[in-house]
Design a protein around this motif. Structure first.
Motif, PDB file in Angstrom:
ATOM      1  N   VAL A 250       0.847  -1.187   0.000  1.00 52.83           N
ATOM      2  CA  VAL A 250       0.000   0.000   0.000  1.00 52.83           C
ATOM      3  C   VAL A 250       0.887   1.243   0.000  1.00 52.83           C
ATOM      4  O   VAL A 250       1.683   1.437   0.918  1.00 52.83           O
ATOM      5  N   LEU A 251       0.752   2.074  -1.042  1.00 52.33           N
ATOM      6  CA  LEU A 251       1.499   3.334  -1.131  1.00 52.33           C
ATOM      7  C   LEU A 251       0.520   4.484  -0.945  1.00 52.33           C
ATOM      8  O   LEU A 251      -0.564   4.496  -1.540  1.00 52.33           O
ATOM      9  N   ASP A 252       0.921   5.451  -0.124  1.00 52.20           N
ATOM     10  CA  ASP A 252       0.042   6.572   0.236  1.00 52.20           C
ATOM     11  C   ASP A 252       0.587   7.864  -0.371  1.00 52.20           C
ATOM     12  O   ASP A 252       1.739   8.234  -0.145  1.00 52.20           O
ATOM     13  N   PHE A 253      -0.250   8.573  -1.152  1.00 50.79           N
ATOM     14  CA  PHE A 253       0.148   9.826  -1.788  1.00 50.79           C
ATOM     15  C   PHE A 253      -0.644  11.011  -1.252  1.00 50.79           C
ATOM     16  O   PHE A 253      -0.663  12.078  -1.864  1.00 50.79           O
ATOM     17  N   ASP A 254      -1.282  10.832  -0.095  1.00 48.12           N
ATOM     18  CA  ASP A 254      -2.117  11.887   0.474  1.00 48.12           C
ATOM     19  C   ASP A 254      -1.252  13.025   0.996  1.00 48.12           C
ATOM     20  O   ASP A 254      -0.045  12.879   1.209  1.00 48.12           O
ATOM     21  N   VAL A 255      -1.881  14.176   1.211  1.00 50.12           N
ATOM     22  CA  VAL A 255      -1.212  15.344   1.781  1.00 50.12           C
ATOM     23  C   VAL A 255      -1.979  15.775   3.015  1.00 50.12           C
ATOM     24  O   VAL A 255      -3.183  15.533   3.140  1.00 50.12           O
TER      25      VAL A 255
END
Length: 525
Positions: free
Chosen positions: A517-522
């Motif tokens: 799982v890769l997270d690109f949230d800010v």
């Protein structure tokens, strides 16, 4: 209006300013004066150049009158240079100048500028140029100003906000940013608590906040630092390989070579139900609401209720393994190794259409309620009408089996075992882009997903790649397995706006089977 043969004040002023700039930039004009020089015609400099800003008068205004009207005027004594007394002939010279016609004044000014030194020209420019510096946005009614700004791109709106305080207020308009968000497919504003208001009584736009957050997320996908993926949970229970899975909320459904489906709680890792019924490998599935349709190598499809664990319907008609399935809540569409695509009414368990045309196994499907798109080992992709079963287009260009597709509106993205990805318009049958080149996958494309701007693809080569949907440009690798090239495979990818989930493993044991799982949230600011 000025009398015939004379030109407006602003026409004169513009001509004078142009002449002074030319002299200021290139130095004194050393050409000989031509006694036959023709004066400028008044028609070349219309008096209505600034007609929308000036009242219509019977005679052209003087520069001093305009400066006084705009609050920039100064008395003659204040304009005089320190320590310099006006020559006694000045008033007589000015009276002669005022008696001349417009063209004669232009000719006199032209000759005067030719005789000025650059420092003198710059002095006159400093007096004249401010008269041309008009903030037309601030002069317009707010509604018209916002209408003008609506034609700007978001990045230009952000630049405009730095011009002055009033432009900043206009560029923060909530309705203006709502339209920009809807152009980008954003449907919800973002209400952010700000610790300190840098400007008193200044209201920040929730729609602008939503746009800026999405922009930062997009930049994270494109070029942000990729945090090391974490294994959040391992779901243990199947006694054979997992060939298919679907997820909705915190519910995961998986299908295996052990001939079962399992329903999992993703938060706890607990197996809620084990669904028995198929007599061979569960090869594909599609989850819609609380129902999942599974396809098996036993040539049947089953409809299950994941909230009760019950099998509701069995669809029989294929004569070989079912390889792919789609379900929109009303119709089931299945593709099989018998070269056919079937459309089913699951409630009555009847086959409505059998779509024939492929000359080899059907490996992938897409269904949007109107169109069915099927990909086959015969290298072709076919577009069908879901109601009539008619073949509308045959898309030709790939060199092997189409292993994965995604359809949104009229745009289809297909991934193929020939290691390329193609973007199609299913209404015209035209291939719009081919994602290839030096950074293309080195082995078969296993899965893909796309948004309005980006395409994510996975492959047998152990990589997940990111592409620009509009240009076809390769952006970067999101995942690169160390075992890629020696057995490591990324089998499946699923993306949300902020997360990428990758199912990885290998055929020879070189890579542990797991979900990354890769997270690109800010963080909201």
């Amino acid at each position: 209006m000025p009398p015939s043969g004379t030109m407006g004040f602003y026409g004169t002023l513009k001509m004078l300013l142009f002449k002074m700039k030319r002299k200021s930039e290139h130095g004194p004009d050393m050409r000989a004066l031509s006694p036959g020089k023709k004066p400028c015609k008044g028609s070349e400099h219309p008096s209505h150049a600034f007609g929308s800003l000036l009242p219509c008068t019977s005679a052209p205004p003087t520069f001093g009158e305009l400066r006084a009207a705009s609050g920039q005027g100064q008395s003659a004594s204040r304009r005089r240079l320190a320590g310099v007394q006006p020559p006694p002939e000045l008033q007589d010279w000015l009276k002669i100048f005022q008696r001349w016609s417009g063209p004669e004044r232009l000719l006199a000014l032209d000759e005067l500028i030719d005789r000025c030194e650059p420092t003198q020209v710059k002095h006159v420019m400093q007096v004249i140029e401010p008269q041309f510096q008009r903030d037309f946005i601030s002069l317009l009614p707010k509604e018209l100003a916002l209408y003008v700004l609506s034609f700007l791109e978001p990045r230009d709106l952000l630049r405009a906000a730095q011009t002055c305080r009033y432009w900043r207020v206009l560029a923060e308009d909530n309705l203006l940013w709502r339209e920009k968000c809807r152009e980008e497919g954003l449907e919800q504003p973002l209400h952010v608590k700000r610790r300190k208001a840098t400007t008193p009584n200044f209201t920040y736009s929730p729609w602008k906040s939503a746009y800026m957050r999405q922009h930062r997320i997009d930049m994270n996908w494109r070029c942000g630092e990729i945090k090391p993926p974490k294994c959040l949970r391992t779901l243990v229970g199947h006694t054979g390989g997992v060939w298919s899975s679907q997820m909705r909320g915190n519910t995961i459904v998986s299908g295996s070579t052990d001939r079962t489906l399992k329903v999992w709680n993703a938060d706890t890792g607990q197996c809620v139900y084990t669904l028995y019924g198929h007599t061979s490998t569960v090869r594909c599935m599609h989850l819609h609401s609380n129902r999942v349709v599974s396809g098996s190598r036993d040539a049947t499809l089953r409809v299950w209720d994941i909230e009760t664990g019950l099998c509701l319907h069995v669809l029989m008609g294929h004569v070989a393994a079912v390889r792919c399935v789609q379900f929109d809540g009303r119709r089931v569409v299945s593709g099989a190794y018998d070269y056919t695509v079937k459309v089913w009414d699951p409630e009555t368990e009847t086959c409505l259409h059998t779509l024939q045309g492929h000359t080899n196994r059907v490996y992938s499907l897409q269904f949007d309620g109107t169109h069915i798109v099927s990909g086959s080992l015969d290298t072709s992709i076919r577009v069908w009408d879901a109601e009539t079963g008619t073949c509308l287009h045959t898309l030709v260009g790939h060199q092997s089996l189409t292993s994965g597709m995604e359809l949104r509106d009229n745009i289809l993205v297909s991934g193929n075992a020939d290691s390329t990805v193609k973007i199609w318009d299913i209404k015209t049958g035209q291939c719009l882009q081919t994602l290839q080149g030096p950074n293309k996958h080195q082995s078969a494309v296993t899965c893909l997903q796309f948004s309005r701007k980006l395409v994510v693809t996975s492959s047998d080569d152990g990589t997940v790649k990111l592409w620009d949907l509009r240009t076809g440009e390769f952006l970067r690798n999101l995942v690169t397995l160390e075992s890629g090239g020696s057995g490591g495979v990324v089998w499946r990818v699923r993306c949300s706006n902020t997360k990428l989930v990758c199912a990885v493993g290998s055929r020879n044991g070189t890579e542990e089977t797991k979900l990354l799982v890769l997270d690109f949230d800010v963080d909201a600011k």
